[in-house]
Design an enzyme around this catalytic site. Structure first.
Site, mmCIF file in Angstrom:
data_model
loop_
_atom_site.group_PDB
_atom_site.id
_atom_site.type_symbol
_atom_site.label_atom_id
_atom_site.label_comp_id
_atom_site.label_asym_id
_atom_site.label_seq_id
_atom_site.Cartn_x
_atom_site.Cartn_y
_atom_site.Cartn_z
ATOM 1 N N GLU A 174 3.908 7.178 -3.820
ATOM 2 C CA GLU A 174 2.504 7.604 -3.695
ATOM 3 C C GLU A 174 2.327 8.551 -2.508
ATOM 4 O O GLU A 174 1.491 9.449 -2.538
ATOM 5 C CB GLU A 174 1.596 6.368 -3.597
ATOM 6 C CG GLU A 174 1.443 5.709 -4.967
ATOM 7 C CD GLU A 174 1.288 4.207 -4.962
ATOM 8 O OE1 GLU A 174 0.934 3.629 -3.921
ATOM 9 O OE2 GLU A 174 1.545 3.591 -6.024
ATOM 10 N N HIS A 176 7.254 6.401 0.254
ATOM 11 C CA HIS A 176 6.860 5.762 -1.009
ATOM 12 C C HIS A 176 6.397 6.844 -1.992
ATOM 13 O O HIS A 176 5.824 7.859 -1.571
ATOM 14 C CB HIS A 176 5.728 4.748 -0.752
ATOM 15 C CG HIS A 176 5.375 3.981 -1.987
ATOM 16 N ND1 HIS A 176 4.491 4.471 -2.919
ATOM 17 C CD2 HIS A 176 5.810 2.794 -2.459
ATOM 18 C CE1 HIS A 176 4.410 3.601 -3.918
ATOM 19 N NE2 HIS A 176 5.189 2.573 -3.660
ATOM 20 N N ASN A 206 4.304 -4.869 -1.482
ATOM 21 C CA ASN A 206 3.613 -3.696 -0.934
ATOM 22 C C ASN A 206 2.152 -3.805 -1.371
ATOM 23 O O ASN A 206 1.845 -3.598 -2.541
ATOM 24 C CB ASN A 206 4.278 -2.423 -1.489
ATOM 25 C CG ASN A 206 3.498 -1.163 -1.146
ATOM 26 O OD1 ASN A 206 2.602 -1.184 -0.300
ATOM 27 N ND2 ASN A 206 3.838 -0.066 -1.805
ATOM 28 N N TRP A 207 1.307 -4.128 -0.417
ATOM 29 C CA TRP A 207 -0.097 -4.380 -0.755
ATOM 30 C C TRP A 207 -0.923 -3.105 -0.932
ATOM 31 O O TRP A 207 -2.086 -3.175 -1.314
ATOM 32 C CB TRP A 207 -0.726 -5.279 0.308
ATOM 33 C CG TRP A 207 -0.430 -6.739 0.096
ATOM 34 C CD1 TRP A 207 0.281 -7.285 -0.935
ATOM 35 C CD2 TRP A 207 -0.857 -7.834 0.920
ATOM 36 N NE1 TRP A 207 0.320 -8.658 -0.805
ATOM 37 C CE2 TRP A 207 -0.373 -9.022 0.327
ATOM 38 C CE3 TRP A 207 -1.604 -7.934 2.100
ATOM 39 C CZ2 TRP A 207 -0.613 -10.282 0.873
ATOM 40 C CZ3 TRP A 207 -1.832 -9.185 2.650
ATOM 41 C CH2 TRP A 207 -1.341 -10.347 2.034
ATOM 42 N N LYS A 208 -0.353 -1.966 -0.597
ATOM 43 C CA LYS A 208 -1.074 -0.683 -0.727
ATOM 44 C C LYS A 208 -2.460 -0.812 -0.076
ATOM 45 O O LYS A 208 -2.575 -1.456 0.966
ATOM 46 C CB LYS A 208 -1.142 -0.272 -2.203
ATOM 47 C CG LYS A 208 0.252 -0.295 -2.842
ATOM 48 C CD LYS A 208 0.330 0.321 -4.201
ATOM 49 C CE LYS A 208 1.764 0.210 -4.696
ATOM 50 N NZ LYS A 208 1.988 0.862 -5.979
ATOM 51 N N SER A 213 6.809 -1.980 -11.464
ATOM 52 C CA SER A 213 6.359 -2.975 -12.452
ATOM 53 C C SER A 213 7.231 -4.235 -12.492
ATOM 54 O O SER A 213 7.477 -4.783 -13.564
ATOM 55 C CB SER A 213 6.243 -2.351 -13.851
ATOM 56 O OG SER A 213 5.218 -1.366 -13.842
ATOM 57 N N GLY A 238 4.615 -4.064 -6.030
ATOM 58 C CA GLY A 238 3.234 -3.678 -5.776
ATOM 59 C C GLY A 238 2.279 -4.700 -6.370
ATOM 60 O O GLY A 238 2.039 -5.764 -5.805
ATOM 61 N N GLY A 239 1.769 -4.398 -7.569
ATOM 62 C CA GLY A 239 0.731 -5.213 -8.209
ATOM 63 C C GLY A 239 0.994 -6.708 -8.196
ATOM 64 O O GLY A 239 0.100 -7.506 -7.864
ATOM 65 N N GLU A 291 12.712 3.499 -6.868
ATOM 66 C CA GLU A 291 11.490 3.235 -7.619
ATOM 67 C C GLU A 291 11.220 4.404 -8.561
ATOM 68 O O GLU A 291 10.654 5.420 -8.144
ATOM 69 C CB GLU A 291 10.307 3.080 -6.663
ATOM 70 C CG GLU A 291 10.447 1.927 -5.702
ATOM 71 C CD GLU A 291 9.076 1.509 -5.180
ATOM 72 O OE1 GLU A 291 8.634 0.417 -5.526
ATOM 73 O OE2 GLU A 291 8.450 2.299 -4.465
ATOM 74 N N GLY A 343 3.371 0.889 -11.269
ATOM 75 C CA GLY A 343 1.998 0.617 -11.665
ATOM 76 C C GLY A 343 1.715 0.893 -13.139
ATOM 77 O O GLY A 343 0.561 0.909 -13.559
HETATM 78 P P1 PGA Z 1 4.182 -1.846 -8.892
HETATM 79 O O1 PGA Z 1 4.369 -0.951 -7.564
HETATM 80 O O2 PGA Z 1 5.023 -3.082 -8.690
HETATM 81 O O3 PGA Z 1 2.730 -2.128 -8.968
HETATM 82 O O4 PGA Z 1 4.688 -1.022 -10.032
HETATM 83 C C1 PGA Z 1 5.623 -0.829 -6.948
HETATM 84 C C2 PGA Z 1 5.497 0.005 -5.693
HETATM 85 O O5 PGA Z 1 4.670 0.914 -5.654
HETATM 86 O O6 PGA Z 1 6.222 -0.214 -4.702
#
Ligand code: PGA
Length: 254
Positions: free
Chosen positions: A98, A96, A11-13, A215, A236-237, A169, A175
């Protein structure tokens, strides 16, 4: 040995430009041949069309990170599922954390978005998870149960075979560098699968892909995927760096 191929999605956000994404994907494609996983990237809207061309005829799926709950209409700034499919997306993230926390999306809205995504022919990854406060108060199961019931309401069980994926999640792990241990994640996944079996259908619950996210890094991916009810990862990251994403998708099961 698990019978389902794991589904690993980056997930590149709100990261990367079109040239950055294009060169990342060109470099990623050869390594997909050595992966046992089904791999996808949820990219920003502006690059879906271009990167879908780059990934054409490859094993990489391209998806989006959000969609409108409406089919079309006067909704300035929104994007419909039909537009995403037209641009080349095959899947979309829905709800998600966020979106739920920063943009105040409720499970009721998530449910409408999910129905719209399925109507528009997209596969949907429905995200759920508890906050740190809820986790510490021992309310994980209560929260997951409420989110599953409301977010998946009215979805036919047959969709759980390949059109709907669930992503657990924990908000406290996204994050933050604090991954849930494989045991904590497994317990939550087992609970979610049990809920889906109870509310929908046992066979569909067994077939359902449940991803873990929060994470995930190259050094903890394999241990998470070894858990019985963890069928994939949402990253994500660690999906922003080619090197770490390749190490994750080439995980060794044992
Ligand atoms: P993260 O994000 O791997 O950076 O914790 C996961 C996500 O938001 O799907």
């Amino acid at each position: 040995m698990k019978h389902k191929s794991p589904v690993i999605i980056g997930n590149w956000k709100m990261h990367k430009t079109i040239p950055e994404a294009t060169s990342f994907i060109k470099d990623l494609l050869p390594s997909l041949e050595q992966s046992m996983a089904r791999v996808g990237l949820a990219v920003p809207f502006t690059m879906i069309s271009k990167v879908s061309e780059v990934a054409q005829d490859s094993k990489l799926s391209i998806g989006a990170q959000n969609l409108s709950d409406a089919e079309e209409g006067p909704f300035t700034g929104e994007i419909s599922g039909r537009m995403l499919a037209d641009a080349g997306a095959s899947f979309v993230l829905v709800g998600h954390s966020e979106r739920r926390h920063l943009f105040l999306e409720t499970s009721c809205l998530v449910n409408r978005k999910l129905k719209q995504a399925l109507h528009d022919g997209l596969q949907a990854i429905v995200c759920i998870g508890e906050t740190l406060e809820e986790y510490e108060a021992g309310k994980t199961q209560e929260v997951l149960s409420a989110q599953i019931q409301a977010s998946l309401k009215g979805i036919p069980a047959k969709m759980f075979y390949d059109r709907v994926i669930l992503a657990y999640e924990p908000v406290w792990a996204i994050g933050t560098g604090k991954t849930a241990t494989p045991e904590i994640a497994q317990a939550a996944h087992q609970f979610c699968r049990g809920m889906v079996a109870h509310l929908f259908d046992k066979d569909a619950a067994q077939a359902l892909i449940i991803q873990y996210g929060g994470s995930v890094k190259a050094d903890n991916a394999a241990a998470l995927l070894r858990q019985e009810d963890i069928d994939g990862l949402l990253i994500g990251g660690a999906s922003l760096s080619l090197d770490s994403f390749i190490r994750i998708i080439q995980y060794k099961p044992l």
